[in-house]
Scaffold this active site. Sequence first.
Site, PDB file in Angstrom:
ATOM      1  N   SER A  60       0.814  -1.217   0.000  1.00  0.00           N
ATOM      2  CA  SER A  60       0.000   0.000   0.000  1.00  0.00           C
ATOM      3  C   SER A  60       0.851   1.271   0.000  1.00  0.00           C
ATOM      4  CB  SER A  60      -0.930   0.018   1.216  1.00  0.00           C
ATOM      5  OG  SER A  60      -1.640   1.244   1.271  1.00  0.00           O
TER       6      SER A  60
ATOM      7  N   LYS B 240     -13.656  -4.048   3.966  1.00  0.00           N
ATOM      8  CA  LYS B 240     -14.544  -2.922   3.656  1.00  0.00           C
ATOM      9  C   LYS B 240     -15.996  -3.166   4.074  1.00  0.00           C
ATOM     10  CE  LYS B 240     -11.897  -0.976  -0.199  1.00  0.00           C
ATOM     11  NZ  LYS B 240     -11.951  -0.504  -1.602  1.00  0.00           N
TER      12      LYS B 240
ATOM     13  N   ASN C 108     -14.699   2.572   2.916  1.00  0.00           N
ATOM     14  CA  ASN C 108     -13.237   2.649   2.745  1.00  0.00           C
ATOM     15  C   ASN C 108     -12.639   3.770   3.593  1.00  0.00           C
ATOM     16  OD1 ASN C 108     -13.816   5.043   1.233  1.00  0.00           O
ATOM     17  ND2 ASN C 108     -11.961   4.702   0.023  1.00  0.00           N
TER      18      ASN C 108
ATOM     19  N   GLY D  28     -16.769  -7.446  -7.583  1.00  0.00           N
ATOM     20  CA  GLY D  28     -16.468  -7.236  -6.177  1.00  0.00           C
ATOM     21  C   GLY D  28     -16.883  -5.859  -5.668  1.00  0.00           C
ATOM     22  N   GLY D  29     -16.286  -5.484  -4.516  1.00  0.00           N
ATOM     23  CA  GLY D  29     -16.639  -4.212  -3.887  1.00  0.00           C
ATOM     24  C   GLY D  29     -16.306  -2.999  -4.735  1.00  0.00           C
TER      25      GLY D  29
ATOM     26  N   THR E  59     -18.318 -14.730 -12.981  1.00  0.00           N
ATOM     27  CA  THR E  59     -19.339 -15.306 -12.094  1.00  0.00           C
ATOM     28  C   THR E  59     -20.620 -14.521 -12.318  1.00  0.00           C
ATOM     29  OG1 THR E  59     -17.615 -15.782 -10.465  1.00  0.00           O
ATOM     30  CG2 THR E  59     -19.911 -15.904  -9.711  1.00  0.00           C
TER      31      THR E  59
ATOM     32  N   TYR F 193      -3.387  -0.080  -9.520  1.00  0.00           N
ATOM     33  CA  TYR F 193      -2.324   0.917  -9.622  1.00  0.00           C
ATOM     34  C   TYR F 193      -0.935   0.287  -9.666  1.00  0.00           C
ATOM     35  CZ  TYR F 193      -1.933   0.818  -4.421  1.00  0.00           C
ATOM     36  OH  TYR F 193      -1.768   0.458  -3.101  1.00  0.00           O
TER      37      TYR F 193
ATOM     38  N   GLY G 266      -5.132   3.187 -12.198  1.00  0.00           N
ATOM     39  CA  GLY G 266      -5.510   3.055 -10.795  1.00  0.00           C
ATOM     40  C   GLY G 266      -4.779   4.018  -9.897  1.00  0.00           C
TER      41      GLY G 266
END
Length: 882
Positions: A606, A657, A678, A726-727, A749, A822, A843
């Site tokens: 991160s 999250k 977030n 996803g989120g 999916t 990113y 990103g």
Amino acid sequence: MVIEMMRYIRGGVMALNVCIIVMMVSAVTSFVTPMTSTSISAGGVIAESRSYTKGGVTLSATVDAAVESKKSSFKFHNYNKPIVLLGLSSSGGNELQRLALSLSASLVGNNPQKMQSTLEKLERSQGALLVAEDDDDEDNLAESEKNDKQVAGISLSAVGLDDEGPFVLDAGLIGELIREKTLSLTSGVLVLDFNHPAFHTKEFEVDLIRALSSVAMQLYEELGLLSVYVNVQPDNGGSGMSDEAKERKGMIEKDVLIPFSDYEICVKNEGTADDSSWDNVEWELQRMVGRALLPPPVVGGTGANSADLMMGLNTFFLSLSFPHVEDASPFIEQMCQDVDSMEYRVDLLQAAKDYMAKASSGDDSCDDKDPRFDVLYQQQRLRYMCRPFARRAPALPFAGSGIIDDALPIVYTVRTAHQAGTWPDDEVGIKHMFDLLELGLRSGVEVLDVESAWDAKLTDKLLKKAKNRHTSLILGSHHVVGEEVSMDEAIELYRQCRMGGRAHGAKVVLSINGNDNDEDQLAYKASLAAAKMDKPEIPNIGLVLGEAGSYSRILNPRFTPVTHETLPFKAAPGQLTAAEIMAGRLLTGQVPTERYAILGHNIAYSVSPQMQGSAFAAVKLPHTYTRADVATVEEFVEGPIWNDDNFGGCSVTIPHKSNIIPHVDVLTDAAKDIGSVNTVIVKKDKKGTRVLIGDNTDWKGIYNPLRRRIGDDIKSGSYALILGGGGTARAAAYAAAKLGLDRIYYNRTPEKANDLATEFGGVVASSLDKTDSDTKYSLGSILAQKQGHIKVVISTLPAAAEFELPEWMFSNARPVVFDVNYKPYNTALLLQATTKGCDVVRGSEMLWEQGVGQFELWTGRTAPFGVMKRVVLENCLPSEAE
């Protein structure tokens, strides 16, 4: 490229009813004083006729009152029309055309392919004759050289000269081209140069002035175009402006160039200089246009262009007190490290004193020593000097992918003599003070300080102009000098500074004779009391003059005026430096050292700790930001950071999250709708109890970059293709809906894609094929059924998937392609999109955009955008080895 749009019209190519104005008169030699008359036009509408006489020939322009009234309701937000530059270029600078070329290029993100496409569209629709930007002879260029030449920009000239003589483009044609969307914000910049070579033919000069002035009026008042007066006033002799051009400028400046423009940029010798000074002029025009296109500020509002952030917590502006801005040059670098804005004290400038002297004498001549020009030009010089050191500057969205992050905001102030300033406050002085304040609006200042005690009609006129045509924040102010006031009187002064609900912030400065009963806290206490009395609440700034009031500057939480330790003198007695104030706030506990973290698992990669830590350091906040790498949310909420009294909030990333939601007290609407958090923000309720707020800025990290690229004019049938389930795909769906895009989802999916369609609306594609014999739900089939097209692709798929789009998607369109990863900096999808000529969003841009949102939610102030962006890029850009 320069497009002289009238030339093909003469050849009969364009099937439009076009009026070409080419009038011949006898050569004339001198201008005389302007005459003004009032007449009644058809229908009984009052119209004002402004006229000049030259050699017995009368030049007049009639301004219809009904037309002029349109000015009051026009807004530039969501603007999609051409920008107009008007003025007179110097003999050797060609300033207007060069600025048009650079501005038009920057409006499309300096993308040669987009400019070439736009140029071809203009050529097809108008048969425009292309004239090279430079002096190269196109006929003598080899075919390969012609193909290699890139379009540097598009300048649309409203006046021209050919073998048949001079001509002026009819404004009605421009209006028609705007209505049919041939001309827009990104299709080129219109130029009205009153020193075009056509004007050098003396026999046509008067009628050309009349014709082009009429066009300027119609573009501004009837078509509502954003017009900028490029005020060129060189003082370098041979490359300057001819006497004839100066005479022409003096004749039309007050009746054409200023009235038919909202903004003004000054150019001295930069157009002919051999140094890099021209770059600053181009930058200033971009800043000015970016400012003009911002959403209008809302009293009591939050977010972009709000006083809540610009005048936010622990922000400072430095009061400059030099008679000449250049005197501040030795101190600029150090000062910019500690402040968020510079106060441009106009009343202390020698140029302003010269302006007052000239105005009081009735001298309205336009000459080489024009103090009005100098007041504007020195403000630009201040911006240029601050630019390399503007670490704390907020983001200014420009166009396309552009963000201006090196424009330190300016507070424009004309302080009167009885309010701790020097400007004359008799009737004549106040009239000219308002003229200077209008000049501040024309320069695109971020904050305009308006004293609340003066003429109601002049104040009303200024504030209406500010509201209807500009985006500057209004700071209503009042200084009480030499006498004490009661608490009730201080509260009423704050209410007065609200300017009838039109000020975005209020500043009250008091005087005290002693400090036996904490009188130095009076302004602060009154500001708190006043805030409870009127809604919406606006930032209140409360200070006490003199050495006795120094503590009031520590107490005042927002937008405090400061001095700097490097300066030879203070702008006002009792002023402290930003460093002294922050030290005082730390000692008194007003600004505690808060703890922040990023909550996630396996997050050694991160960049958030570097980004947020650098942002705190840039604005001199004492906070810390660390990683909280835990397998479960419970480990964090039971740990020392979450339970620290100085816990300020946290970022939340995968996989926590959703799991963090039960542990917060309040969810914002965005967090509820997206179903994930977030960002956690810590606030205190009225009893001092900690309240944990869960928010989501991921969607802003997607929304902001896309909105800059696709704008607000979203046509029916425009789709966002969202890849993944996803989120982050949920945040993408939410952002796409906010952008006005329909949604198509694709995921390996199908159940997850169906969930997205159910919650956020849209349809699910069973495949990305153009056609599919087995189903009508392939992407191509859906688009055919809906008569739609893909405007944006947002991929939330892992970079390791090395996903690419099918080739058919690039056959007739170039969607904006957004990859939320990113790392790596260039995914397979982004490399593919780039080779196809698509605009791409990485990103890394999402990372700093959502991070800026978090920073501002936590701190209640503007984020140092450039610092955060640079840190992300330093950690995301591929190395040479890669």
